[in-house]
Design a protein around this motif. Structure first.
Motif, PDB file in Angstrom:
ATOM      1  N   VAL A   1       0.845  -1.202   0.000  1.00  0.00           N
ATOM      2  CA  VAL A   1       0.000   0.000   0.000  1.00  0.00           C
ATOM      3  C   VAL A   1       0.876   1.247   0.000  1.00  0.00           C
ATOM      4  O   VAL A   1       0.611   2.210  -0.734  1.00  0.00           O
ATOM      5  N   GLU A   2       1.936   1.231   0.786  1.00  0.00           N
ATOM      6  CA  GLU A   2       2.839   2.386   0.835  1.00  0.00           C
ATOM      7  C   GLU A   2       3.538   2.610  -0.507  1.00  0.00           C
ATOM      8  O   GLU A   2       3.666   3.738  -0.971  1.00  0.00           O
ATOM      9  N   LYS A   3       3.981   1.542  -1.162  1.00  0.00           N
ATOM     10  CA  LYS A   3       4.653   1.676  -2.456  1.00  0.00           C
ATOM     11  C   LYS A   3       3.698   2.184  -3.539  1.00  0.00           C
ATOM     12  O   LYS A   3       4.100   2.913  -4.432  1.00  0.00           O
ATOM     13  N   LEU A   4       2.433   1.792  -3.458  1.00  0.00           N
ATOM     14  CA  LEU A   4       1.458   2.234  -4.454  1.00  0.00           C
ATOM     15  C   LEU A   4       0.990   3.671  -4.225  1.00  0.00           C
ATOM     16  O   LEU A   4       0.784   4.415  -5.176  1.00  0.00           O
ATOM     17  N   SER A   5       0.818   4.039  -2.970  1.00  0.00           N
ATOM     18  CA  SER A   5       0.170   5.321  -2.677  1.00  0.00           C
ATOM     19  C   SER A   5       1.091   6.393  -2.119  1.00  0.00           C
ATOM     20  O   SER A   5       0.767   7.571  -2.189  1.00  0.00           O
ATOM     21  N   GLY A   6       2.195   5.973  -1.516  1.00  0.00           N
ATOM     22  CA  GLY A   6       3.059   6.936  -0.851  1.00  0.00           C
ATOM     23  C   GLY A   6       2.614   7.243   0.568  1.00  0.00           C
ATOM     24  O   GLY A   6       3.266   7.995   1.281  1.00  0.00           O
ATOM     25  N   HIS A   7       1.506   6.652   1.018  1.00  0.00           N
ATOM     26  CA  HIS A   7       1.000   6.861   2.377  1.00  0.00           C
ATOM     27  C   HIS A   7       1.587   5.801   3.306  1.00  0.00           C
ATOM     28  O   HIS A   7       1.592   4.620   2.983  1.00  0.00           O
ATOM     29  N   LYS A   8       2.062   6.214   4.466  1.00  0.00           N
ATOM     30  CA  LYS A   8       2.601   5.291   5.464  1.00  0.00           C
ATOM     31  C   LYS A   8       1.440   4.547   6.123  1.00  0.00           C
ATOM     32  O   LYS A   8       0.474   5.153   6.567  1.00  0.00           O
ATOM     33  N   MET A   9       1.527   3.230   6.158  1.00  0.00           N
ATOM     34  CA  MET A   9       0.470   2.396   6.733  1.00  0.00           C
ATOM     35  C   MET A   9       0.948   1.784   8.039  1.00  0.00           C
ATOM     36  O   MET A   9       2.125   1.411   8.156  1.00  0.00           O
ATOM     37  N   PRO A  10       0.041   1.625   8.998  1.00  0.00           N
ATOM     38  CA  PRO A  10       0.435   0.964  10.250  1.00  0.00           C
ATOM     39  C   PRO A  10       0.648  -0.532  10.015  1.00  0.00           C
ATOM     40  O   PRO A  10       0.081  -1.115   9.093  1.00  0.00           O
ATOM     41  N   ALA A  11       1.468  -1.129  10.854  1.00  0.00           N
ATOM     42  CA  ALA A  11       1.721  -2.566  10.761  1.00  0.00           C
ATOM     43  C   ALA A  11       0.439  -3.334  11.072  1.00  0.00           C
ATOM     44  O   ALA A  11      -0.415  -2.859  11.822  1.00  0.00           O
ATOM     45  N   MET A  12       0.328  -4.513  10.466  1.00  0.00           N
ATOM     46  CA  MET A  12      -0.833  -5.371  10.725  1.00  0.00           C
ATOM     47  C   MET A  12      -0.469  -6.418  11.767  1.00  0.00           C
ATOM     48  O   MET A  12       0.625  -6.997  11.703  1.00  0.00           O
ATOM     49  N   ALA A  13      -1.378  -6.659  12.685  1.00  0.00           N
ATOM     50  CA  ALA A  13      -1.170  -7.712  13.670  1.00  0.00           C
ATOM     51  C   ALA A  13      -1.391  -9.071  13.022  1.00  0.00           C
ATOM     52  O   ALA A  13      -2.087  -9.180  12.004  1.00  0.00           O
TER      53      ALA A  13
END
Length: 186
Positions: free
Chosen positions: A148-160
């Motif tokens: 998601v970060e590579k596609l959008s440039g938005h930093k995403m929180p880690a998934m549990a």
């Protein structure tokens, strides 16, 4: 001799008309090209469905995971033709492939296997090969935020490790910034 001069006087008058018509045709062709290339690519990124405990190396889906895969297929296959998924990317692991199998079978779309460790490759291929279309990427808890970060440039929180229902919908307009919408799949 008078006729020769008359034809010379008319030619300069028609030149601006032809130049204006040629310029108008160019502007119309440019506008059509811009509208055609201004399409938006929609990429859905999610984690695979719930996995079984055994075998530990490459587990299949659990019963709950199989139910989630069928529900995903039912929801995404009901979309009108112009909004349907056109391609699916998964990792080499069984659980990602089992998650999309019901959907791929219903829609008859290709399932492309890419290495789970190469998140940049899956992001690039989804963006480039399905420009203006709709694609689904099924990854893992450690790869979904990176994709998601590579596609959008938005930093995403880690998934549990226990999170399975998070779905990211990324809109990639051709001439604007990407937007990300997070959905919680039941």
């Amino acid at each position: 001799m008078h006729k020769e001069f008359a034809s010379l006087r008319r030619r300069p008058l028609f030149a601006p008309v032809w130049l204006a018509a040629l310029a108008a045709a160019f502007v119309v062709a440019l506008a059509i090209w811009l509208l055609a290339s201004a399409s938006t690519t929609t990429i859905i990124v999610m984690r695979h469905a719930e996995k079984a405990a055994l075998p530990a190396e490459d587990p299949p889906l659990s019963a709950v995971g199989e139910a989630r895969a069928k529900a995903l297929a039912q929801i995404l296959a009901q979309a009108p033709e112009e909004f349907r998924i056109q391609g699916i990317f998964v990792s080499e692991f069984r659980r990602t492939q089992d998650t999309v199998r019901p959907l791929a079978n219903r829609l008859g779309v290709p399932v492309i296997v890419v290495p789970a460790a190469d998140t940049a490759l899956v992001a690039e291929r989804a963006r480039d090969e399905y420009r203006g279309g709709r694609v689904l990427i099924v990854g893992h808890s450690n790869t979904v935020p990176e994709i998601v970060e590579k596609l959008s440039g938005h930093k995403m929180p880690a998934m549990a490790e226990s999170e399975y229902g998070i779905v990211y919908v990324i809109s990639l307009p051709r001439f604007s910034r990407a937007s990300v919408t997070r959905l919680d799949f039941p």
